[in-house]
Motif scaffolding. Structure first.
Motif, short mmCIF file in Angstrom:
data_model
loop_
_atom_site.label_atom_id
_atom_site.label_comp_id
_atom_site.label_asym_id
_atom_site.label_seq_id
_atom_site.Cartn_x
_atom_site.Cartn_y
_atom_site.Cartn_z
N VAL A 83 0.84 -1.21 0.00
CA VAL A 83 0.00 0.00 0.00
C VAL A 83 0.87 1.25 0.00
CG1 VAL A 83 -1.60 1.34 1.43
CG2 VAL A 83 -2.02 -1.09 1.03
N TYR A 84 1.96 1.22 0.75
CA TYR A 84 2.88 2.37 0.79
C TYR A 84 3.50 2.61 -0.59
CZ TYR A 84 6.91 5.20 2.10
OH TYR A 84 7.85 6.19 2.17
N LEU A 85 3.91 1.54 -1.28
CA LEU A 85 4.50 1.69 -2.61
C LEU A 85 3.48 2.23 -3.61
CD1 LEU A 85 6.64 -1.59 -2.83
CD2 LEU A 85 7.41 0.74 -2.31
N PHE A 86 2.26 1.71 -3.57
CA PHE A 86 1.23 2.20 -4.48
C PHE A 86 0.87 3.65 -4.15
CE2 PHE A 86 0.51 -2.27 -5.47
CZ PHE A 86 0.24 -2.21 -6.82
N SER A 87 0.95 4.03 -2.88
CA SER A 87 0.66 5.42 -2.50
C SER A 87 1.73 6.36 -3.06
CB SER A 87 0.59 5.54 -0.98
OG SER A 87 -0.41 4.70 -0.45
N ILE A 88 2.99 5.94 -3.03
CA ILE A 88 4.07 6.77 -3.58
C ILE A 88 3.88 6.96 -5.08
CG2 ILE A 88 6.54 6.85 -4.02
CD1 ILE A 88 6.98 5.50 -1.35
N VAL A 89 3.55 5.87 -5.78
CA VAL A 89 3.32 5.98 -7.22
C VAL A 89 2.15 6.91 -7.51
CG1 VAL A 89 2.70 4.69 -9.30
CG2 VAL A 89 4.33 3.72 -7.67
N GLY A 90 1.08 6.78 -6.74
CA GLY A 90 -0.06 7.66 -6.94
C GLY A 90 0.25 9.11 -6.65
N PHE A 91 1.05 9.35 -5.61
CA PHE A 91 1.41 10.72 -5.26
C PHE A 91 2.31 11.37 -6.32
CE2 PHE A 91 4.41 13.60 -3.08
CZ PHE A 91 3.52 14.58 -2.70
N LEU A 92 3.19 10.59 -6.94
CA LEU A 92 4.14 11.14 -7.89
C LEU A 92 3.54 11.31 -9.29
CD1 LEU A 92 7.40 9.21 -6.90
CD2 LEU A 92 6.75 11.54 -6.31
N PHE A 93 2.68 10.38 -9.71
CA PHE A 93 2.25 10.40 -11.10
C PHE A 93 0.74 10.53 -11.28
CE2 PHE A 93 6.07 7.72 -10.77
CZ PHE A 93 6.94 8.45 -11.59
N LEU A 94 -0.07 10.15 -10.29
CA LEU A 94 -1.52 10.14 -10.46
C LEU A 94 -2.20 10.99 -9.40
CD1 LEU A 94 -1.87 6.28 -11.06
CD2 LEU A 94 -1.79 8.07 -12.81
N LYS A 95 -1.56 12.04 -9.01
CA LYS A 95 -2.11 12.89 -7.94
C LYS A 95 -3.46 13.47 -8.32
CE LYS A 95 0.78 15.66 -6.05
NZ LYS A 95 1.68 16.81 -5.78
#
Length: 358
Positions: A83-95
């Motif tokens: 969940v932490y890894l998917f949150s980082i990806v979402g924050f960087l590219f899919l905000k």
């Protein structure tokens, strides 16, 4: 007090008293009752969990989670890392895709973005490009911006909010975090990335990791149920005292039911142990002194392991019958030998007479 006295807690010392789980459970039971009486009635509802402690099936449901708690915790830790890894990806590219519908309270002081700000325009553009162009060309209708901004808000402006959103909505939705994100258009440049992001979260977190946790719990509960059935089967087909199985009493004068009821009744053994404990040592008989010493050192050799009086007597009777049969056969054989001997003597007497006549 009756529980403590019967368990012998008063005579085992303070350390044994503190380490006794059942004693601590009853102390907590009393504390909860006192809190419900003097603090708040809500504490009385906690006493309903006593049903789980008393009912073995419900207790196994709890044990199915706690028995393999380490495996479940490690799998849950893996889920949090993902969940932490998917949150980082979402924050960087899919905000900008994390736009959630909210229901604000009537007296909420939270205000949306300003109708004329670029943030509001971007938000409306993602919701409906046609409406955004209409608002930009003809101006905002009265009351429309406040209604729109009150219903939607950005949920990934910070990494912490991204983690909370993915953890809260991603794990609770059947399709993963993709169910609550903005539905992208196929003409957008990040459309393939969104498809991969949604599918990876669904397959890795929802299907694999969560089902691993459920599988551990279900397998543990099945093992506990199998152990319970095995114990019940052993108690039904094996004597609790001597350990002999039911088939040992087939074709015997004493049945298995009579054996466990009269010969090796476990309650009679319990009564005898209690008698030895409460009886004055000076009044012991020889067997009672022996049993008391064995109980003191926790030795169970005085139990009749793998033997019973009924089987011993039956074996003795069987040996006697075999001896009688052998004796009868020996007598018959001796009579036959005597008869043959007499016939042989007669033949010997007849042979010389026949020779003389010739």
């Amino acid at each position: 007090v009756s529980f403590v006295g019967n368990r012998g807690t008063f005579i085992r010392g303070y350390k044994a008293m503190i380490m006794d789980v059942e004693f601590l459970y009853h102390v907590g039971y009393i504390v909860t009752s006192v809190l419900g009486l003097f603090v708040h009635e809500l504490f009385y509802s906690i006493l309903l969990f006593d049903l789980i402690y008393r009912e073995e099936t419900l207790f196994n449901v709890i044990k199915s989670v706690t028995r393999n708690g380490r495996s479940i915790l490690l799998t849950a830790l893996l889920a949090l890392i993902l969940v932490y890894l998917f949150s980082i990806v979402g924050f960087l590219f899919l905000k900008d895709d994390f736009i959630l519908e909210v229901d604000r309270l009537p007296d909420s002081k939270a205000k949306g973005c300003h109708p004329c700000s670029s943030e509001f325009f971007v938000m409306v553009w993602y919701l409906s490009p046609l409406c955004a162009l209409a608002f930009f060309a003809f101006g905002f209708p009265s009351g429309a911006p406040e209604t729109v901004t009150d219903q939607w808000e950005r949920a990934c402006d910070t990494l912490l909010m991204c983690i909370v959103t993915v953890l809260n909505h991603g794990l609770r939705n059947g399709g993963g975090v993709g169910d609550i994100l903005r539905k992208p258009s196929k003409d957008e440049s990040l459309f393939p990335a969104r498809v991969v992001y949604d599918l990876l979260f669904f397959f890795i977190v929802i299907i694999i990791v969560l089902n691993l946790i459920f599988g551990v719990i279900i397998d543990t509960f099945a093992d506990l149920r199998s152990e319970k059935q095995k114990k019940e089967e052993i108690l039904k087909t094996t004597c609790f005292i001597c350990g002999l199985e039911r088939d040992k009493f087939d074709n015997k004068t004493v049945s298995f039911e009579e054996h466990i009821k009269y010969e090796h009744n476990m309650w009679n053994y319990l009564y005898f142990i209690v008698l030895v404990r409460v009886k004055n040592k000076t009044d012991y008989t020889g067997p009672e002194s022996y049993v008391a010493q064995m109980i003191k050192v926790r030795n169970l050799d005085w139990f009749p392991r793998m033997r019973a009086m009924s089987l011993v007597s039956n074996e003795g009777e069987g040996e006697q019958n075999e001896i009688r049969n052998l004796q009868d056969k020996l007598n018959t054989t001796m009579k036959l030998v005597s008869h043959l001997t007499s016939q042989l003597n007669e033949l010997k007497e007849q042979v010389p007479n026949a020779l003389k006549q010739e």
